[in-house]
Design an enzyme around this catalytic site. Structure first.
Site, PDB file in Angstrom:
ATOM      1  N   TYR A 178      -1.862  -4.704  -1.298  1.00  0.00           N
ATOM      2  CA  TYR A 178      -2.051  -4.579  -2.751  1.00  0.00           C
ATOM      3  C   TYR A 178      -1.821  -5.876  -3.528  1.00  0.00           C
ATOM      4  CZ  TYR A 178      -1.919   0.313  -1.426  1.00  0.00           C
ATOM      5  OH  TYR A 178      -2.178   1.526  -0.819  1.00  0.00           O
TER       6      TYR A 178
ATOM      7  N   ARG B 114      -9.782   1.605   5.414  1.00  0.00           N
ATOM      8  CA  ARG B 114      -8.397   1.937   5.800  1.00  0.00           C
ATOM      9  C   ARG B 114      -8.367   3.218   6.639  1.00  0.00           C
ATOM     10  NH1 ARG B 114      -4.663   1.595   0.741  1.00  0.00           N
ATOM     11  NH2 ARG B 114      -3.104   1.774   2.388  1.00  0.00           N
TER      12      ARG B 114
ATOM     13  N   ALA C 293      -2.590   8.120  -4.450  1.00  0.00           N
ATOM     14  CA  ALA C 293      -2.669   9.183  -3.431  1.00  0.00           C
ATOM     15  C   ALA C 293      -3.260  10.477  -3.959  1.00  0.00           C
ATOM     16  CB  ALA C 293      -1.275   9.443  -2.863  1.00  0.00           C
TER      17      ALA C 293
HETATM   18  C1  DHK Z   1      -3.515   3.006  -4.142  1.00  0.00           C
HETATM   19  C2  DHK Z   1      -2.713   3.868  -3.481  1.00  0.00           C
HETATM   20  O1  DHK Z   1      -1.463   4.095  -3.879  1.00  0.00           O
HETATM   21  C3  DHK Z   1      -3.146   4.541  -2.261  1.00  0.00           C
HETATM   22  O2  DHK Z   1      -2.630   5.867  -2.145  1.00  0.00           O
HETATM   23  C4  DHK Z   1      -4.644   4.584  -2.156  1.00  0.00           C
HETATM   24  C5  DHK Z   1      -4.939   2.863  -3.828  1.00  0.00           C
HETATM   25  C6  DHK Z   1      -5.223   3.211  -2.421  1.00  0.00           C
HETATM   26  C7  DHK Z   1      -5.456   1.481  -4.189  1.00  0.00           C
HETATM   27  O3  DHK Z   1      -6.012   0.775  -3.306  1.00  0.00           O
HETATM   28  O4  DHK Z   1      -5.292   1.126  -5.369  1.00  0.00           O
HETATM   29  O5  DHK Z   1      -5.002   5.009  -0.922  1.00  0.00           O
END
Ligand code: DHK
Length: 146
Positions: A23, A105, A75
């Site tokens: 992230y 993913r 999520a």
């Molecule tokens: C953010 C999350 O918290 C995950 O649960 C998702 C998403 C992906 C993102 O890539 O912003 O799967």
């Protein structure tokens, strides 16, 4: 001018510290500042919650007040029929936004309920994709897309 709602779901309050290899290190506060800069005169409601109920309440607020929605449901993307039902009521454009490319993913991240009603999906641009989503939403609003 009606605001755009930028809504963020669970665990995104820890953006910048949370799995930075996925992230990145940009914080949600920094994301908000980038969005406000790009939005110019357009009011923005930028919010984050770990509560499904609260996220749905904000979608209901957007139904009555908002010009468009950018939502990173995190999520809840993959679990919440209640969120899907709320978003279906929104008459303006909806951008489903993911920082990571969820399709690259684990398979648990491959089936989005939100995509069944989103106008478009943006995934994999990183946190710096949020201001791009603001620009895209302005275009969808101008074209009266849904
Ligand atoms: C953010 C999350 O918290 C995950 O649960 C998702 C998403 C992906 C993102 O890539 O912003 O799967």
């Amino acid at each position: 001018m009606k605001p755009i709602y930028i809504l963020n779901g669970p665990n995104l309050n820890r953006l910048g510290k949370r799995e930075p290899e996925i992230y990145g290190t940009t914080t949600l506060t920094e994301v908000e500042a980038m969005c406000r800069e790009v939005a110019g005169d357009r009011p923005i409601e930028f919010r984050q919650t770990n509560s499904e109920e609260r996220l749905i309440d904000w979608v209901h607020e957007a139904i009555d007040e908002g010009a468009g929605i950018i939502i990173n449901p995190a999520a809840f993307t993959f679990t919440s029929l209640a969120l899907l039902d709320a978003l279906k009521m929104f008459k303006g454009p909806i951008i489903e936004f993911h920082i990571s490319n969820v399709h690259r993913r684990e398979s648990i991240y491959h089936r989005s309920y939100v995509s069944m009603t989103a106008t478009t999906v943006m995934a994999g641009l990183g946190a710096k994709g949020y201001p791009l989503a603001v620009r895209a939403l302005e275009s969808l609003i101008a074209d009266e897309r849904r």
